[in-house]
Design a protein around this motif. Structure first.
Motif, PDB file in Angstrom:
ATOM      1  N   ILE A  41       0.859  -1.189   0.000  1.00  0.00           N
ATOM      2  CA  ILE A  41       0.000   0.000   0.000  1.00  0.00           C
ATOM      3  C   ILE A  41       0.890   1.232   0.000  1.00  0.00           C
ATOM      4  CG2 ILE A  41      -1.833   1.270   1.172  1.00  0.00           C
ATOM      5  CD1 ILE A  41      -2.703  -1.368   2.488  1.00  0.00           C
ATOM      6  N   GLU A  42       0.663   2.126  -0.956  1.00  0.00           N
ATOM      7  CA  GLU A  42       1.468   3.334  -1.111  1.00  0.00           C
ATOM      8  C   GLU A  42       0.567   4.566  -1.102  1.00  0.00           C
ATOM      9  OE1 GLU A  42       4.892   1.641  -4.131  1.00  0.00           O
ATOM     10  OE2 GLU A  42       2.900   2.077  -4.951  1.00  0.00           O
ATOM     11  N   GLU A  51      -3.334  -4.650   6.730  1.00  0.00           N
ATOM     12  CA  GLU A  51      -4.592  -5.329   6.386  1.00  0.00           C
ATOM     13  C   GLU A  51      -5.831  -4.643   6.947  1.00  0.00           C
ATOM     14  OE1 GLU A  51      -4.595  -9.495   7.076  1.00  0.00           O
ATOM     15  OE2 GLU A  51      -2.980  -9.889   5.636  1.00  0.00           O
ATOM     16  N   ASP A  52      -5.637  -3.672   7.846  1.00  0.00           N
ATOM     17  CA  ASP A  52      -6.770  -2.901   8.365  1.00  0.00           C
ATOM     18  C   ASP A  52      -7.126  -1.715   7.467  1.00  0.00           C
ATOM     19  OD1 ASP A  52      -7.270  -4.474  10.602  1.00  0.00           O
ATOM     20  OD2 ASP A  52      -5.739  -3.439  11.786  1.00  0.00           O
ATOM     21  N   ASN A  53      -6.369  -1.515   6.402  1.00  0.00           N
ATOM     22  CA  ASN A  53      -6.663  -0.441   5.456  1.00  0.00           C
ATOM     23  C   ASN A  53      -8.069  -0.619   4.895  1.00  0.00           C
ATOM     24  OD1 ASN A  53      -6.713   0.539   2.466  1.00  0.00           O
ATOM     25  ND2 ASN A  53      -5.041   1.685   3.408  1.00  0.00           N
ATOM     26  N   SER A  58     -12.300  -3.542   2.102  1.00  0.00           N
ATOM     27  CA  SER A  58     -13.442  -3.506   1.177  1.00  0.00           C
ATOM     28  C   SER A  58     -13.212  -4.444  -0.010  1.00  0.00           C
ATOM     29  CB  SER A  58     -13.669  -2.070   0.680  1.00  0.00           C
ATOM     30  OG  SER A  58     -13.917  -1.203   1.770  1.00  0.00           O
ATOM     31  N   MET A  59     -11.971  -4.516  -0.462  1.00  0.00           N
ATOM     32  CA  MET A  59     -11.646  -5.455  -1.537  1.00  0.00           C
ATOM     33  C   MET A  59     -11.897  -6.892  -1.086  1.00  0.00           C
ATOM     34  SD  MET A  59      -8.177  -3.881  -3.276  1.00  0.00           S
ATOM     35  CE  MET A  59      -8.325  -4.838  -4.791  1.00  0.00           C
ATOM     36  N   GLY A  97     -12.234   0.122  -3.152  1.00  0.00           N
ATOM     37  CA  GLY A  97     -11.955  -1.278  -2.862  1.00  0.00           C
ATOM     38  C   GLY A  97     -12.918  -2.218  -3.555  1.00  0.00           C
ATOM     39  N   VAL A  98     -14.203  -1.917  -3.475  1.00  0.00           N
ATOM     40  CA  VAL A  98     -15.224  -2.788  -4.077  1.00  0.00           C
ATOM     41  C   VAL A  98     -15.104  -2.783  -5.599  1.00  0.00           C
ATOM     42  CG1 VAL A  98     -17.709  -3.136  -4.393  1.00  0.00           C
ATOM     43  CG2 VAL A  98     -16.809  -2.542  -2.131  1.00  0.00           C
TER      44      VAL A  98
END
Length: 292
Positions: A41-42, A51-53, A58-59, A97-98
């Motif tokens: 993640i950038e 992983e809490d992003n 949402s992904m 994300g979705v």
């Protein structure tokens, strides 16, 4: 790599608590792709690079719904929507994300399904719906389903966002709301939200100032924002078409006439004398919504 561009949103629009929202031309760009392994993640603070992003969570939720087994994921963020300011930054992350996951999985979901999953994650559709569809959108939840209708606003309006240098979490702004309201307050808001929608559709902009009034949330949330009442009154004095708290706040949103060339400079001068720093952004409605 998939590029998802998502507009900012201003929810509630005064009396339309949790059911009205408008997309505006500030954008977050998200770039997502499937990689062989791991999570990269950038473009955000280190505390969100895990992983809490919200984008990644949402992904994962979308992948689970579709039944797609993903490998690794890379996410890059170009952020222009202010965070925790009532402008739909979290909704943009959820949608990114979705939509990104759906694209990776082969576009299995239609727009209605994307809206439903995103609203599930976000908790309500008032930001997600206009961000996805563009323009002004009314949306409701009925059982597990989301229903929405896009409103075409005639030309003649623009927006001025007054964005302070402090954040206000949705949790905190929800916590100050009462558990119950008087019957008369419910009737008050039903009338104002009906007037808001009809006045905007018909281009009766002279009615919007009246339609912005609210008895459900603004007076409670306003107590958390320094100089809130003074700023609201100043916007009215400067002949704004209407003024309201954007989403859960703390951004204050003024509607002004398209040909008003004085409001921006005058409100900027006024807020420059306040204790907090307020950034003023003149905005227009985004009618496209998400672009991939």
């Amino acid at each position: 790599m998939i590029n998802v561009r998502i507009p900012a949103t201003t929810a509630n629009v005064g009396p339309g608590f949790d059911c009205l929202g408008i997309a505006l031309n500030i954008y977050n760009n998200f770039f997502v792709e499937e990689i062989e392994d791991g999570l990269i993640i950038e473009g955000c603070d280190d505390e969100y690079c895990n992983e809490d992003n919200l984008i990644y969570k949402s992904m994962k939720k979308c992948f689970e719904k579709i039944g797609y087994k993903h490998k690794g994921i890379r996410i890059k963020i170009e952020n222009d929507i202010p965070i925790s300011r009532g402008l739909g930054s979290s909704a943009s992350c959820v949608l990114a994300g979705v939509i990104g996951a759906n694209k990776i999985a082969g576009n299995k979901l239609n727009k209605n399904e994307i809206l439903k999953i995103s609203s599930e994650i976000e908790g309500h559709p008032d930001n997600v719906a206009p961000a996805l569809l563009g323009g002004m959108v009314t949306s409701i939840k009925e059982g597990d389903d989301i229903y929405c209708s896009k409103i075409n606003i005639p030309k003649g309006l623009k927006f001025c966002a007054l964005i302070p240098d402090f954040k206000l979490s949705t949790e905190k702004s929800r916590a100050v709301l009462p558990n119950e309201i008087p019957y008369k307050d419910g009737v008050f808001n039903v009338g104002r939200v009906s007037l808001m929608v009809s006045a905007l559709i018909n281009g009766q902009f002279d009615l919007i100032k009246l339609a912005c009034k609210d008895n459900l949330h603004q007076k409670y949330r306003g107590s958390l924002i320094k100089d809130y009442d003074d700023i609201i009154n100043k916007c009215k004095d400067l002949d704004s078409v209407g003024v309201f708290l954007s989403g859960a706040g703390p951004t204050i949103m003024a509607m002004i006439k398209e040909d008003d060339i004085n409001f921006y400079d005058r409100i900027k001068e006024y807020t420059s004398n306040l204790e907090n720093t307020w950034t003023i952004r003149e905005l227009n409605i985004d009618n496209k919504g998400v672009e991939i």
